[in-house]
Design a protein around this motif. Sequence first.
Motif, PDB file in Angstrom:
ATOM      1  N   ILE A 288       0.838  -1.198   0.000  1.00 47.94           N
ATOM      2  CA  ILE A 288       0.000   0.000   0.000  1.00 47.94           C
ATOM      3  C   ILE A 288       0.868   1.241   0.000  1.00 47.94           C
ATOM      4  O   ILE A 288       1.801   1.356   0.791  1.00 47.94           O
ATOM      5  CB  ILE A 288      -0.920   0.017   1.236  1.00 47.94           C
ATOM      6  CG1 ILE A 288      -1.762  -1.254   1.308  1.00 47.94           C
ATOM      7  CG2 ILE A 288      -1.812   1.254   1.215  1.00 47.94           C
ATOM      8  CD1 ILE A 288      -2.754  -1.416   0.198  1.00 47.94           C
ATOM      9  N   GLY A 289       0.567   2.168  -0.879  1.00 49.01           N
ATOM     10  CA  GLY A 289       1.274   3.442  -0.938  1.00 49.01           C
ATOM     11  C   GLY A 289       0.436   4.533  -0.307  1.00 49.01           C
ATOM     12  O   GLY A 289       0.001   4.430   0.825  1.00 49.01           O
ATOM     13  N   ASP A 290       0.186   5.586  -1.069  1.00 49.02           N
ATOM     14  CA  ASP A 290      -0.625   6.693  -0.562  1.00 49.02           C
ATOM     15  C   ASP A 290      -2.061   6.236  -0.297  1.00 49.02           C
ATOM     16  O   ASP A 290      -2.589   5.385  -1.018  1.00 49.02           O
ATOM     17  CB  ASP A 290      -0.665   7.838  -1.579  1.00 49.02           C
ATOM     18  CG  ASP A 290       0.693   8.465  -1.786  1.00 49.02           C
ATOM     19  OD1 ASP A 290       0.787   9.377  -2.637  1.00 49.02           O
ATOM     20  OD2 ASP A 290       1.665   8.054  -1.113  1.00 49.02           O
ATOM     21  N   MET A 291      -2.649   6.833   0.731  1.00 52.21           N
ATOM     22  CA  MET A 291      -4.060   6.600   1.014  1.00 52.21           C
ATOM     23  C   MET A 291      -4.743   7.949   1.159  1.00 52.21           C
ATOM     24  O   MET A 291      -4.091   8.970   1.406  1.00 52.21           O
ATOM     25  CB  MET A 291      -4.244   5.768   2.278  1.00 52.21           C
ATOM     26  CG  MET A 291      -3.564   4.408   2.205  1.00 52.21           C
ATOM     27  SD  MET A 291      -4.164   3.267   3.445  1.00 52.21           S
ATOM     28  CE  MET A 291      -5.795   2.886   2.772  1.00 52.21           C
ATOM     29  N   GLY A 292      -6.066   7.944   1.008  1.00 48.43           N
ATOM     30  CA  GLY A 292      -6.739   9.230   1.096  1.00 48.43           C
ATOM     31  C   GLY A 292      -8.231   9.117   1.236  1.00 48.43           C
ATOM     32  O   GLY A 292      -8.805   8.021   1.209  1.00 48.43           O
ATOM     33  N   TRP A 293      -8.826  10.260   1.420  1.00 44.19           N
ATOM     34  CA  TRP A 293     -10.277  10.407   1.463  1.00 44.19           C
ATOM     35  C   TRP A 293     -10.690  11.401   0.386  1.00 44.19           C
ATOM     36  O   TRP A 293     -10.051  12.444   0.220  1.00 44.19           O
ATOM     37  CB  TRP A 293     -10.742  10.905   2.826  1.00 44.19           C
ATOM     38  CG  TRP A 293     -10.646   9.877   3.898  1.00 44.19           C
ATOM     39  CD1 TRP A 293      -9.609   9.660   4.750  1.00 44.19           C
ATOM     40  CD2 TRP A 293     -11.647   8.913   4.242  1.00 44.19           C
ATOM     41  NE1 TRP A 293      -9.879   8.619   5.593  1.00 44.19           N
ATOM     42  CE2 TRP A 293     -11.140   8.138   5.304  1.00 44.19           C
ATOM     43  CE3 TRP A 293     -12.924   8.623   3.771  1.00 44.19           C
ATOM     44  CZ2 TRP A 293     -11.857   7.106   5.902  1.00 44.19           C
ATOM     45  CZ3 TRP A 293     -13.645   7.600   4.358  1.00 44.19           C
ATOM     46  CH2 TRP A 293     -13.114   6.846   5.410  1.00 44.19           C
ATOM     47  N   TYR A 294     -11.739  11.054  -0.313  1.00 44.68           N
ATOM     48  CA  TYR A 294     -12.332  11.901  -1.336  1.00 44.68           C
ATOM     49  C   TYR A 294     -13.814  12.044  -1.012  1.00 44.68           C
ATOM     50  O   TYR A 294     -14.359  11.258  -0.229  1.00 44.68           O
ATOM     51  CB  TYR A 294     -12.150  11.280  -2.720  1.00 44.68           C
ATOM     52  CG  TYR A 294     -10.722  11.255  -3.192  1.00 44.68           C
ATOM     53  CD1 TYR A 294      -9.803  10.382  -2.616  1.00 44.68           C
ATOM     54  CD2 TYR A 294     -10.278  12.102  -4.199  1.00 44.68           C
ATOM     55  CE1 TYR A 294      -8.479  10.355  -3.026  1.00 44.68           C
ATOM     56  CE2 TYR A 294      -8.951  12.083  -4.625  1.00 44.68           C
ATOM     57  CZ  TYR A 294      -8.066  11.207  -4.041  1.00 44.68           C
ATOM     58  OH  TYR A 294      -6.763  11.191  -4.450  1.00 44.68           O
TER      59      TYR A 294
ATOM     60  N   SER B  13       2.847   6.812   2.712  1.00 44.58           N
ATOM     61  CA  SER B  13       3.293   5.707   3.548  1.00 44.58           C
ATOM     62  C   SER B  13       4.279   6.173   4.614  1.00 44.58           C
ATOM     63  O   SER B  13       4.520   5.461   5.584  1.00 44.58           O
ATOM     64  CB  SER B  13       3.935   4.613   2.688  1.00 44.58           C
ATOM     65  OG  SER B  13       4.978   5.156   1.898  1.00 44.58           O
ATOM     66  N   SER B  14       4.832   7.368   4.434  1.00 47.38           N
ATOM     67  CA  SER B  14       5.711   7.946   5.461  1.00 47.38           C
ATOM     68  C   SER B  14       4.998   9.040   6.249  1.00 47.38           C
ATOM     69  O   SER B  14       5.639   9.877   6.859  1.00 47.38           O
ATOM     70  CB  SER B  14       6.976   8.503   4.808  1.00 47.38           C
ATOM     71  OG  SER B  14       6.661   9.435   3.808  1.00 47.38           O
ATOM     72  N   TRP B  15       3.672   9.012   6.173  1.00 50.00           N
ATOM     73  CA  TRP B  15       2.794   9.860   6.993  1.00 50.00           C
ATOM     74  C   TRP B  15       2.845  11.343   6.638  1.00 50.00           C
ATOM     75  O   TRP B  15       2.447  12.185   7.443  1.00 50.00           O
ATOM     76  CB  TRP B  15       3.094   9.675   8.493  1.00 50.00           C
ATOM     77  CG  TRP B  15       2.649   8.353   8.996  1.00 50.00           C
ATOM     78  CD1 TRP B  15       1.389   7.990   9.377  1.00 50.00           C
ATOM     79  CD2 TRP B  15       3.464   7.177   9.128  1.00 50.00           C
ATOM     80  NE1 TRP B  15       1.377   6.659   9.749  1.00 50.00           N
ATOM     81  CE2 TRP B  15       2.634   6.147   9.612  1.00 50.00           C
ATOM     82  CE3 TRP B  15       4.804   6.893   8.889  1.00 50.00           C
ATOM     83  CZ2 TRP B  15       3.096   4.857   9.858  1.00 50.00           C
ATOM     84  CZ3 TRP B  15       5.266   5.617   9.132  1.00 50.00           C
ATOM     85  CH2 TRP B  15       4.424   4.621   9.609  1.00 50.00           C
ATOM     86  N   THR B  16       3.272  11.693   5.436  1.00 52.71           N
ATOM     87  CA  THR B  16       3.145  13.068   4.967  1.00 52.71           C
ATOM     88  C   THR B  16       1.701  13.306   4.543  1.00 52.71           C
ATOM     89  O   THR B  16       1.134  12.498   3.800  1.00 52.71           O
ATOM     90  CB  THR B  16       4.079  13.338   3.779  1.00 52.71           C
ATOM     91  OG1 THR B  16       5.428  13.132   4.200  1.00 52.71           O
ATOM     92  CG2 THR B  16       3.919  14.768   3.282  1.00 52.71           C
ATOM     93  N   THR B  17       1.105  14.387   5.030  1.00 54.87           N
ATOM     94  CA  THR B  17      -0.302  14.657   4.756  1.00 54.87           C
ATOM     95  C   THR B  17      -0.483  15.841   3.810  1.00 54.87           C
ATOM     96  O   THR B  17       0.373  16.726   3.711  1.00 54.87           O
ATOM     97  CB  THR B  17      -1.066  14.937   6.056  1.00 54.87           C
ATOM     98  OG1 THR B  17      -0.453  16.055   6.720  1.00 54.87           O
ATOM     99  CG2 THR B  17      -1.037  13.729   6.975  1.00 54.87           C
ATOM    100  N   ASN B  18      -1.636  15.829   3.144  1.00 55.66           N
ATOM    101  CA  ASN B  18      -2.008  16.910   2.243  1.00 55.66           C
ATOM    102  C   ASN B  18      -3.513  17.098   2.351  1.00 55.66           C
ATOM    103  O   ASN B  18      -4.256  16.107   2.433  1.00 55.66           O
ATOM    104  CB  ASN B  18      -1.629  16.562   0.799  1.00 55.66           C
ATOM    105  CG  ASN B  18      -2.036  17.641  -0.175  1.00 55.66           C
ATOM    106  OD1 ASN B  18      -1.622  18.786  -0.049  1.00 55.66           O
ATOM    107  ND2 ASN B  18      -2.862  17.287  -1.154  1.00 55.66           N
ATOM    108  N   TYR B  19      -3.961  18.344   2.384  1.00 60.83           N
ATOM    109  CA  TYR B  19      -5.388  18.628   2.580  1.00 60.83           C
ATOM    110  C   TYR B  19      -5.907  19.581   1.514  1.00 60.83           C
ATOM    111  O   TYR B  19      -5.181  20.473   1.049  1.00 60.83           O
ATOM    112  CB  TYR B  19      -5.621  19.262   3.954  1.00 60.83           C
ATOM    113  CG  TYR B  19      -5.296  18.357   5.111  1.00 60.83           C
ATOM    114  CD1 TYR B  19      -4.040  18.383   5.699  1.00 60.83           C
ATOM    115  CD2 TYR B  19      -6.241  17.472   5.621  1.00 60.83           C
ATOM    116  CE1 TYR B  19      -3.720  17.549   6.752  1.00 60.83           C
ATOM    117  CE2 TYR B  19      -5.940  16.635   6.677  1.00 60.83           C
ATOM    118  CZ  TYR B  19      -4.676  16.676   7.233  1.00 60.83           C
ATOM    119  OH  TYR B  19      -4.373  15.848   8.280  1.00 60.83           O
ATOM    120  N   ALA B  20      -7.169  19.418   1.178  1.00 56.37           N
ATOM    121  CA  ALA B  20      -7.837  20.421   0.365  1.00 56.37           C
ATOM    122  C   ALA B  20      -7.913  21.708   1.176  1.00 56.37           C
ATOM    123  O   ALA B  20      -8.079  21.683   2.402  1.00 56.37           O
ATOM    124  CB  ALA B  20      -9.236  19.950  -0.015  1.00 56.37           C
TER     125      ALA B  20
END
Length: 120
Positions: free
Chosen positions: A30-36, A52-59
């Motif tokens: 598993i690589g990146d995960m997200g919510w849409y 996978s290294s817990w870097t986050t990105n938000y709208a």
Amino acid sequence: VQLQASGGGLVQAGGSLRLSCAYSRTGFTIGDMGWYRQGPGKQRELVATITSSWTTNYAESVEGRFFISRDNVKNTVNLQMNSLKPEDTAVYYCNARATRWGRSDQKDFWGQGTQVTVSS
């Protein structure tokens, strides 16, 4: 990869909800995960992602109100939603980008969606 989202519901504006997505990953990395999310009459849009290294990105619309996390032992990805607004009303989908063992191509996998309704 199978994903099962839960935690949606009806909440008043200003309230909070926590979405959870349990996933199975046998045979996959598993690589990146997200919510849409997809609101009424709208296209699906990104809410938040976590690598996978817990870097986050938000709208921009949820920055500072929503928080994404993942647990690679429990195989879950969660979305804590605070200070909810009526415009957050949507079906929320969890997403995983995964690579089958022995292959190099990455694919997107989606959960079934969970409804979040915020009343004014």
